[in-house]
Design a protein around this motif. Structure first.
Motif, PDB file in Angstrom:
ATOM      1  N   GLU A   1      54.430  42.185  38.696  1.00  0.00           N
ATOM      2  CA  GLU A   1      54.661  42.672  37.323  1.00  0.00           C
ATOM      3  C   GLU A   1      53.106  43.179  36.839  1.00  0.00           C
ATOM      4  N   LYS A   2      52.373  43.519  37.806  1.00  0.00           N
ATOM      5  CA  LYS A   2      51.051  43.891  37.563  1.00  0.00           C
ATOM      6  C   LYS A   2      50.832  45.089  36.379  1.00  0.00           C
ATOM      7  N   SER A   3      51.686  45.910  36.395  1.00  0.00           N
ATOM      8  CA  SER A   3      51.677  47.047  35.555  1.00  0.00           C
ATOM      9  C   SER A   3      51.715  46.670  34.029  1.00  0.00           C
ATOM     10  N   GLU A   4      52.399  45.440  33.655  1.00  0.00           N
ATOM     11  CA  GLU A   4      52.654  44.953  32.300  1.00  0.00           C
ATOM     12  C   GLU A   4      51.977  43.706  32.143  1.00  0.00           C
ATOM     13  N   GLN A   5      51.199  43.264  32.842  1.00  0.00           N
ATOM     14  CA  GLN A   5      50.423  42.086  32.790  1.00  0.00           C
ATOM     15  C   GLN A   5      49.050  42.081  32.255  1.00  0.00           C
ATOM     16  N   GLU A   6      48.569  41.507  31.244  1.00  0.00           N
ATOM     17  CA  GLU A   6      47.273  41.597  30.738  1.00  0.00           C
ATOM     18  C   GLU A   6      46.320  40.641  32.105  1.00  0.00           C
ATOM     19  N   PRO A   7      45.200  41.246  32.343  1.00  0.00           N
ATOM     20  CA  PRO A   7      44.532  40.776  33.515  1.00  0.00           C
ATOM     21  C   PRO A   7      43.942  39.331  33.158  1.00  0.00           C
ATOM     22  N   SER A   8      43.769  38.419  33.970  1.00  0.00           N
ATOM     23  CA  SER A   8      43.106  37.136  33.804  1.00  0.00           C
ATOM     24  C   SER A   8      41.641  36.957  34.505  1.00  0.00           C
ATOM     25  N   PRO A   9      40.787  36.380  33.709  1.00  0.00           N
ATOM     26  CA  PRO A   9      39.426  36.281  34.218  1.00  0.00           C
ATOM     27  C   PRO A   9      39.312  35.912  35.870  1.00  0.00           C
ATOM     28  N   ALA A  10      38.537  36.356  36.663  1.00  0.00           N
ATOM     29  CA  ALA A  10      38.397  36.345  38.185  1.00  0.00           C
ATOM     30  C   ALA A  10      37.605  34.937  38.125  1.00  0.00           C
ATOM     31  N   ILE A  11      37.959  34.154  39.048  1.00  0.00           N
ATOM     32  CA  ILE A  11      37.258  32.765  38.972  1.00  0.00           C
ATOM     33  C   ILE A  11      36.089  32.785  39.943  1.00  0.00           C
TER      34      ILE A  11
ATOM     35  N   ALA B   1      46.590  47.260  45.475  1.00  0.00           N
ATOM     36  CA  ALA B   1      46.196  46.659  46.830  1.00  0.00           C
ATOM     37  C   ALA B   1      45.542  45.444  46.963  1.00  0.00           C
ATOM     38  N   VAL B   2      44.618  44.933  45.796  1.00  0.00           N
ATOM     39  CA  VAL B   2      44.016  43.623  45.811  1.00  0.00           C
ATOM     40  C   VAL B   2      44.534  42.820  44.693  1.00  0.00           C
ATOM     41  N   GLY B   3      45.310  43.455  43.581  1.00  0.00           N
ATOM     42  CA  GLY B   3      45.772  42.776  42.399  1.00  0.00           C
ATOM     43  C   GLY B   3      44.403  42.608  41.397  1.00  0.00           C
ATOM     44  N   VAL B   4      43.657  43.464  41.334  1.00  0.00           N
ATOM     45  CA  VAL B   4      42.378  43.134  40.433  1.00  0.00           C
ATOM     46  C   VAL B   4      42.705  44.504  39.556  1.00  0.00           C
ATOM     47  N   SER B   5      42.190  44.049  38.378  1.00  0.00           N
ATOM     48  CA  SER B   5      42.016  45.022  37.111  1.00  0.00           C
ATOM     49  C   SER B   5      40.569  45.309  36.751  1.00  0.00           C
ATOM     50  N   PHE B   6      40.290  46.673  36.460  1.00  0.00           N
ATOM     51  CA  PHE B   6      38.680  46.951  36.172  1.00  0.00           C
ATOM     52  C   PHE B   6      38.754  47.502  34.816  1.00  0.00           C
TER      53      PHE B   6
ATOM     54  N   LEU C   1      33.511  49.613  37.477  1.00  0.00           N
ATOM     55  CA  LEU C   1      33.990  49.306  38.757  1.00  0.00           C
ATOM     56  C   LEU C   1      33.295  48.102  39.926  1.00  0.00           C
ATOM     57  N   VAL C   2      32.280  47.657  38.954  1.00  0.00           N
ATOM     58  CA  VAL C   2      31.694  46.494  39.811  1.00  0.00           C
ATOM     59  C   VAL C   2      32.502  45.215  39.980  1.00  0.00           C
ATOM     60  N   PRO C   3      32.637  44.909  41.240  1.00  0.00           N
ATOM     61  CA  PRO C   3      33.693  43.831  41.997  1.00  0.00           C
ATOM     62  C   PRO C   3      33.316  42.507  40.662  1.00  0.00           C
ATOM     63  N   LYS C   4      32.295  42.163  40.307  1.00  0.00           N
ATOM     64  CA  LYS C   4      32.329  41.271  39.599  1.00  0.00           C
ATOM     65  C   LYS C   4      32.989  41.251  38.096  1.00  0.00           C
ATOM     66  N   ASP C   5      33.059  42.716  37.818  1.00  0.00           N
ATOM     67  CA  ASP C   5      33.783  42.900  36.430  1.00  0.00           C
ATOM     68  C   ASP C   5      35.143  42.853  36.349  1.00  0.00           C
ATOM     69  N   GLY C   6      35.865  43.047  37.689  1.00  0.00           N
ATOM     70  CA  GLY C   6      37.001  42.952  37.873  1.00  0.00           C
ATOM     71  C   GLY C   6      37.700  41.577  37.564  1.00  0.00           C
ATOM     72  N   MET C   7      39.037  41.537  37.090  1.00  0.00           N
ATOM     73  CA  MET C   7      39.797  40.550  36.642  1.00  0.00           C
ATOM     74  C   MET C   7      41.132  40.481  37.701  1.00  0.00           C
ATOM     75  N   LEU C   8      41.485  39.321  38.202  1.00  0.00           N
ATOM     76  CA  LEU C   8      42.557  39.071  39.120  1.00  0.00           C
ATOM     77  C   LEU C   8      43.838  39.115  37.987  1.00  0.00           C
ATOM     78  N   LEU C   9      44.751  39.622  38.593  1.00  0.00           N
ATOM     79  CA  LEU C   9      46.151  39.778  37.998  1.00  0.00           C
ATOM     80  C   LEU C   9      46.730  38.568  38.356  1.00  0.00           C
ATOM     81  N   GLU C  10      47.549  37.945  37.230  1.00  0.00           N
ATOM     82  CA  GLU C  10      48.235  36.605  37.648  1.00  0.00           C
ATOM     83  C   GLU C  10      49.562  37.054  38.490  1.00  0.00           C
ATOM     84  N   ASP C  11      50.290  37.828  38.156  1.00  0.00           N
ATOM     85  CA  ASP C  11      51.638  38.011  38.805  1.00  0.00           C
ATOM     86  C   ASP C  11      51.837  39.276  39.494  1.00  0.00           C
ATOM     87  N   ASN C  12      51.567  39.451  40.945  1.00  0.00           N
ATOM     88  CA  ASN C  12      51.422  40.599  41.479  1.00  0.00           C
ATOM     89  C   ASN C  12      52.914  41.538  41.371  1.00  0.00           C
TER      90      ASN C  12
END
Length: 87
Positions: free
Chosen positions: A77-87, A50-55, A64-75
């Motif tokens: 292909e979310k299931s196969e991408q490694e997460p990128s650090p949230a800014i 829903a929000v493109g974040v990996s915990f 599941l703390v929001p600051k621990d989540g990482m934004l996903l680069e490509d919405n």
């Protein structure tokens, strides 16, 4: 039962990560969107489509703390991408 929740219980472990109990997987939701989470085998994390974040899951404990989540680069292909650090 969500079909991806069974994968969490099976204990796909890698580098200090373990699966989580089925009962816990059935009740976990994204802390931001309140939508169900799915397990990503590639990163060993819980993903909110829903929000493109990996915990991460650390030592069998979902972080599941929001600051621990990482934004996903490509919405698309979310299931196969490694997460990128949230800014």
């Amino acid at each position: 039962m969500r079909r991806t929740a069974s994968m969490l219980f099976s204990g796909h472990a890698g580098a200090g990560r373990r699966g989580i109990p089925q009962a816990l997987a059935d009740v976990l939701v994204c802390p931001l969107s309140k939508k169900p989470l799915r397990y990503c085998e590639a990163s060993g994390s819980l993903v909110s489509d829903a929000v493109g974040v990996s915990f991460p899951i650390e030592d069998g404990i979902p972080c599941l703390v929001p600051k621990d989540g990482m934004l996903l680069e490509d919405n698309s292909e979310k299931s196969e991408q490694e997460p990128s650090p949230a800014i």
